[in-house]
Design an enzyme around this catalytic site. Structure first.
Site, short mmCIF file in Angstrom:
data_model
loop_
_atom_site.label_atom_id
_atom_site.label_comp_id
_atom_site.label_asym_id
_atom_site.label_seq_id
_atom_site.Cartn_x
_atom_site.Cartn_y
_atom_site.Cartn_z
NE ARG A 9 -4.17 -1.75 0.30
CZ ARG A 9 -4.26 -2.83 -0.45
NH1 ARG A 9 -3.33 -3.11 -1.35
NH2 ARG A 9 -5.29 -3.65 -0.35
CG HIS B 113 -3.52 -1.38 -6.49
ND1 HIS B 113 -3.84 -0.67 -5.36
CD2 HIS B 113 -3.57 -2.68 -6.10
CE1 HIS B 113 -4.06 -1.49 -4.36
NE2 HIS B 113 -3.91 -2.73 -4.79
P1 NDP Z 1 -0.98 -11.14 5.64
O1 NDP Z 1 -2.05 -10.49 6.41
O2 NDP Z 1 -1.09 -12.61 5.33
O3 NDP Z 1 0.42 -10.94 6.37
C1 NDP Z 1 0.85 -9.71 6.84
C2 NDP Z 1 2.33 -9.80 7.25
O4 NDP Z 1 2.77 -8.50 7.66
C3 NDP Z 1 2.55 -10.73 8.42
O5 NDP Z 1 3.79 -11.39 8.28
C4 NDP Z 1 2.60 -9.78 9.60
O6 NDP Z 1 3.36 -10.20 10.70
C5 NDP Z 1 3.28 -8.58 8.98
N1 NDP Z 1 2.98 -7.38 9.74
C6 NDP Z 1 1.78 -6.80 9.97
N2 NDP Z 1 1.91 -5.71 10.75
C7 NDP Z 1 3.23 -5.60 11.03
C8 NDP Z 1 4.00 -4.69 11.80
N3 NDP Z 1 3.43 -3.68 12.45
N4 NDP Z 1 5.33 -4.90 11.87
C9 NDP Z 1 5.92 -5.94 11.24
N5 NDP Z 1 5.24 -6.85 10.50
C10 NDP Z 1 3.91 -6.67 10.39
O7 NDP Z 1 -0.81 -10.31 4.30
P2 NDP Z 1 -0.50 -10.80 2.81
O8 NDP Z 1 0.87 -11.36 2.74
O9 NDP Z 1 -1.59 -11.67 2.32
O10 NDP Z 1 -0.62 -9.42 1.99
C11 NDP Z 1 0.12 -8.28 2.34
C12 NDP Z 1 -0.50 -7.05 1.74
O11 NDP Z 1 -0.34 -7.02 0.33
C13 NDP Z 1 -2.04 -6.94 1.90
O12 NDP Z 1 -2.39 -6.48 3.18
C14 NDP Z 1 -2.40 -5.94 0.82
O13 NDP Z 1 -2.40 -4.63 1.34
C15 NDP Z 1 -1.26 -6.08 -0.19
N6 NDP Z 1 -1.76 -6.57 -1.48
C16 NDP Z 1 -1.51 -5.81 -2.61
C17 NDP Z 1 -1.93 -6.24 -3.84
C18 NDP Z 1 -1.62 -5.46 -5.07
O14 NDP Z 1 -2.10 -5.80 -6.14
N7 NDP Z 1 -0.79 -4.44 -5.00
C19 NDP Z 1 -2.68 -7.50 -4.00
C20 NDP Z 1 -2.86 -8.22 -2.77
C21 NDP Z 1 -2.41 -7.75 -1.57
P3 NDP Z 1 2.99 -11.53 11.53
O15 NDP Z 1 3.37 -12.67 10.63
O16 NDP Z 1 3.85 -11.43 12.71
O17 NDP Z 1 1.52 -11.44 11.82
#
Ligand code: NDP
Length: 319
Positions: free
Chosen positions: A234, A282
């Site tokens: 994002r 995007h």
């Molecule tokens: P998940 O929800 O499966 O995983 C999120 C990861 O981020 C986890 O490893 C989590 O840690 C980590 N995380 C969250 N908050 C923090 C923080 N404060 N500090 C450190 N690490 C953090 O997400 P996805 O992998 O499925 O997707 C990631 C993002 O990709 C989505 O939220 C979306 O915004 C974006 N996206 C973009 C697309 C595009 O076309 N551009 C398409 C699809 C998604 P932990 O493992 O410890 O919980």
């Protein structure tokens, strides 16, 4: 496989997305649940008939009259599209798309953009336009450190693909994670360490209270000189103005940006004209009806049977 002993879902499913095709999703869902009534949002006559919602960025107040709603499915992975609104009934579970094909599509984009930077492709593209045979010796992937921020469903898949290509991969998440061949770090205390080693930085975090504006100018300055930044998560996770300035000054060498603070990126934004920036609108990964419908159908049946849903999103946590 659908949930065992499933009864048929009663009530209709409402679909809302400005980006995805209703007919294709309807057909995909009905492949698994032939009796499911699937309505486009403008076809809904009685909101109380709606038991399920499959939505991407629905307008404010969308859910307000849906008194019998049992499940909201985000038509994507990012829960930020549903946070901060007041029409979400608290007791209704919210799930996201969880689909290996979506993760593969994202990993493909990350791999492409990482290789593009690692193999100096923009340098060769520029040389070609000058009609110049400009040899630059390839670097070993083992000598290039790629840091993936966010090791979730999409991030971990991408990190493993990069590791398979031989890159020296670092990962960063909130809680400690283990991924074969990836140097994993967790928590804010380790962020600067990770950034300072990132020849290529890949942002794959969800947009939450904690990650909004996380990559400030000061943190971006910790990247090694000439690093590349890839943002597929994002735009608002990064201070876009600071990123632009650092790309202009050369501290950051290049960027591949799929997401922006404002989308569409305004025509006057300086990023459009910068030779060291690749912009895509995007789409690094999208929800794929043929493969994702099965998981959605499964969750509809789970809700109908009073079973807990899979891939539930915690809206308070933000992902
Ligand atoms: P998940 O929800 O499966 O995983 C999120 C990861 O981020 C986890 O490893 C989590 O840690 C980590 N995380 C969250 N908050 C923090 C923080 N404060 N500090 C450190 N690490 C953090 O997400 P996805 O992998 O499925 O997707 C990631 C993002 O990709 C989505 O939220 C979306 O915004 C974006 N996206 C973009 C697309 C595009 O076309 N551009 C398409 C699809 C998604 P932990 O493992 O410890 O919980």
């Amino acid at each position: 496989m659908t949930a065992p002993h499933a009864s048929r879902p009663s009530g209709a499913l409402v679909f809302y997305s400005e980006f995805d095709k209703f007919d294709i999703w309807k057909a995909a869902l009905q492949t698994h649940l032939p009796d499911l009534r699937v309505l486009n949002s403008h076809e809904v006559e009685d909101p109380e008939d709606i038991h399920f919602a499959l939505v991407w960025k629905p307008p404010a107040g969308f859910f307000a009259k849906m008194k019998n709603l049992k499940l909201i499915v985000i038509l994507g992975a990012g829960a930020d599209t549903l946070t901060g609104r007041d029409d979400l009934p608290e007791h209704v579970p919210v799930t996201r798309i969880s689909d290996p094909h979506m993760a593969r599509m994202m990993a493909g984009y990350v791999l492409f953009s990482t290789l593009r930077h690692a193999r100096d492709i923009p340098f060769f593209e520029a040389a070609q336009r000058r009609g110049e045979w400009a040899y630059r010796h390839p670097r070993n992937p083992e000598d290039i450190r790629v840091a993936v921020l966010g090791l979730g469903e999409l991030g971990s898949r991408a990190a493993l693909e990069l590791q398979r290509q031989g890159f020296d991969v670092l990962g960063w998440s909130r809680n400690p994670r283990q991924l074969d061949g990836v140097r994993c770090h967790a928590g804010m205390d380790s962020l600067d360490t990770v950034l300072s080693q990132a020849d290529i930085l890949v942002i794959m975090l969800p947009l939450t209270r904690d990650t909004r504006g996380l990559l400030t100018r000061e943190r971006l300055m910790r990247l090694p000189r000439d690093a590349a930044v890839i943002n597929v998560a994002r735009g608002a996770i990064v201070d876009q103005q600071a990123l632009t300035a650092l790309l202009q000054s050369g501290h950051i060498g290049a960027a591949t940006l799929d997401v922006f603070e404002r989308e569409p990126l305004p025509p006057a934004d300086p990023l459009w004209k910068m030779p060291n920036v690749l912009i895509t609108p995007h789409l690094s990964s999208v929800a794929i009806p043929g493969s994702a419908a099965k998981q959605i159908a499964d969750n509809l049946l789970r809700v109908t049977n009073g079973e807990p849903v899979n891939d539930r999103v915690d809206l308070r946590r933000g992902y």
